[in-house]
Design an enzyme around this catalytic site. Structure first.
Site, PDB file in Angstrom:
ATOM      1  CD  GLU A  29      50.864  18.401 -40.100  1.00  0.00           C
ATOM      2  OE1 GLU A  29      51.358  17.478 -40.760  1.00  0.00           O
ATOM      3  OE2 GLU A  29      51.495  19.430 -39.764  1.00  0.00           O
ATOM      4  CG  LEU A  58      51.813  16.395 -36.009  1.00  0.00           C
ATOM      5  CD1 LEU A  58      52.893  16.803 -35.025  1.00  0.00           C
ATOM      6  CD2 LEU A  58      51.048  17.590 -36.512  1.00  0.00           C
ATOM      7  CB  ALA A  59      51.594  11.831 -41.272  1.00  0.00           C
ATOM      8  CD  GLU A  60      53.708  17.423 -43.077  1.00  0.00           C
ATOM      9  OE1 GLU A  60      54.427  16.441 -42.791  1.00  0.00           O
ATOM     10  OE2 GLU A  60      53.439  18.328 -42.256  1.00  0.00           O
ATOM     11  CD  GLN A  82      51.190  23.019 -38.715  1.00  0.00           C
ATOM     12  OE1 GLN A  82      52.247  22.496 -38.379  1.00  0.00           O
ATOM     13  NE2 GLN A  82      50.085  22.947 -37.985  1.00  0.00           N
ATOM     14  CG  PHE A  83      54.776  26.325 -41.935  1.00  0.00           C
ATOM     15  CD1 PHE A  83      54.743  27.711 -42.002  1.00  0.00           C
ATOM     16  CD2 PHE A  83      54.410  25.708 -40.752  1.00  0.00           C
ATOM     17  CE1 PHE A  83      54.353  28.457 -40.903  1.00  0.00           C
ATOM     18  CE2 PHE A  83      54.025  26.443 -39.651  1.00  0.00           C
ATOM     19  CZ  PHE A  83      53.994  27.826 -39.725  1.00  0.00           C
ATOM     20  CG  PHE A  86      56.183  21.173 -43.061  1.00  0.00           C
ATOM     21  CD1 PHE A  86      57.499  21.541 -42.873  1.00  0.00           C
ATOM     22  CD2 PHE A  86      55.258  21.501 -42.082  1.00  0.00           C
ATOM     23  CE1 PHE A  86      57.903  22.233 -41.736  1.00  0.00           C
ATOM     24  CE2 PHE A  86      55.642  22.186 -40.934  1.00  0.00           C
ATOM     25  CZ  PHE A  86      56.970  22.558 -40.767  1.00  0.00           C
ATOM     26  CB  ILE A  87      55.050  20.399 -50.049  1.00  0.00           C
ATOM     27  CG1 ILE A  87      56.305  20.944 -50.751  1.00  0.00           C
ATOM     28  CG2 ILE A  87      54.134  21.514 -49.571  1.00  0.00           C
ATOM     29  CD1 ILE A  87      55.994  21.644 -52.065  1.00  0.00           C
ATOM     30  CG  HIS A 129      58.373  27.080 -40.541  1.00  0.00           C
ATOM     31  ND1 HIS A 129      59.415  26.226 -40.241  1.00  0.00           N
ATOM     32  CD2 HIS A 129      57.371  26.750 -39.696  1.00  0.00           C
ATOM     33  CE1 HIS A 129      59.055  25.420 -39.249  1.00  0.00           C
ATOM     34  NE2 HIS A 129      57.821  25.717 -38.903  1.00  0.00           N
TER      35      HIS A 129
END
Length: 326
Positions: A29, A58-60, A82-83, A86-87, A129
């Site tokens: 992202e 924006l889709a992990e 990204q952080f 979010f995993i 985050h």
């Protein structure tokens, strides 16, 4: 030799590998034109084009699935989450599909994926985050996890990760991105995955740690030496899966005392595994119980109380004194 921040060192590592191997692809992202939230991938899209460095939705879960699919087709994806918080949306790819690829295919396929994510407190990040989720990753067989503490290691470990034929997760501490600056060789070099580094020699007690806690531990070691002449050995684990058990055992056998420091919550973390290794291999050499300095078993504190939540030099010094006075 040029001086680089950790951000610039990682950026340089990615550039080296993009030049060296046309199968290396970077995506995530805002990693393209914007160069990522922290500019880790800055200018790489300009240099290598949209086909090699690309933005994703924006889709992990999509990022993880794309990484696995490309890997089995012979590419070497570098996928940015990204952080770290979010995993969870991508854990099926990170912890199920990628690490089992070689095993479930009987060696026909491999998953040479490098997952990257910033993590960690100390910069007052928003919720989700700055969490330390390495314990989840390290309990997953088949994936290696590295945590650099300085720019030199960050570049060398990133290059090693990209060249691995199995998945590697590189955790990049938010606090270190711009606060750490050091000499970094130009061109390519590697830091071996699975090897710890002694950053300070000592004889009285060993501190075993990684990431930003290396610097916190070095401050504690300095205080302990000034206050009571204690010579503290500080080991930067660098790789937390697999652990360098040989280096851990050698240091603890030398000093007879050990403290394990991690930023993550206390329960079921890397510190617990390091303590187990010490008990299995060094029990008869220990002069005191192994101490553990960690975050508490709560979510990472909101900004106003973050410093109270995190391990500090003062907390580590107290642990040093406890083990010396046992």
């Amino acid at each position: 030799m040029p001086q680089m921040t950790m951000v610039k060192a990682i950026n340089d590592a990615l550039r080296v590998e993009l030049k060296r191997d046309e199968n290396v692809l970077i995506f995530g992202e805002d990693v393209g034109k914007n160069g990522g939230v922290f500019r880790v991938t800055e200018h790489l899209q300009e240099e290598f084009g949209n086909d090699r460095v690309m933005d994703t939705p924006l889709a992990e879960s999509g990022i993880g699935g794309l990484a696995v699919g490309l890997a089995v087709q012979g590419f070497r994806p570098v996928a940015e989450m990204q952080f770290i918080g979010f995993i969870f949306e991508a854990l099926d790819s990170i912890a199920v599909q990628a690490p089992r690829m070689r095993y479930r295919s009987g060696g026909r396929y491999q998953a040479p994926i490098t997952f990257r994510a910033p993590f960690g407190g100390g910069v007052k990040p928003p919720e989700l985050h700055g969490d330390s989720l390495e314990g989840i990753l390290c309990q997953t067989p088949g994936i290696k996890v590295v945590v650099p503490s300085n720019p030199y290691d960050a570049k060398g470990l990133m290059i090693s990760a990209i060249r691995e034929n199995d998945p590697v997760f590189v955790l990049e501490h938010l606090k270190l991105y711009f606060s750490q600056k050091g000499e970094v060789p130009e061109g390519e070099y590697t830091v071996p995955i699975g090897k710890a580094n002694t950053v300070k020699e000592g004889s009285d007690v060993t501190i075993l740690t990684y990431g930003a806690m290396v610097h916190t531990s070095l401050k504690a070691a300095e205080i302990a030496e000034k206050e009571r002449g204690t010579m503290v050995e500080v080991i930067d684990l660098r790789t937390i899966s697999p652990l360098d058990t040989e280096a851990i055992v050698a240091s603890v056998n030398k000093t007879g005392r050990a403290i394990v420091v991690q930023e993550a919550q206390k329960s079921a973390g890397i510190a617990a595994e390091v303590m187990a290794q010490i008990n299995e291999h060094c029990i008869l050499q220990l002069e005191a119980p192994v101490e553990r300095v960690t975050g508490p078993d709560t979510v990472l504190g909101f900004p106003l109380i973050e410093e109270e939540w995190l391990p500090s030099p003062a907390k580590i010094v107290k642990a040093i004194n406890r083990t010396l006075d046992f």
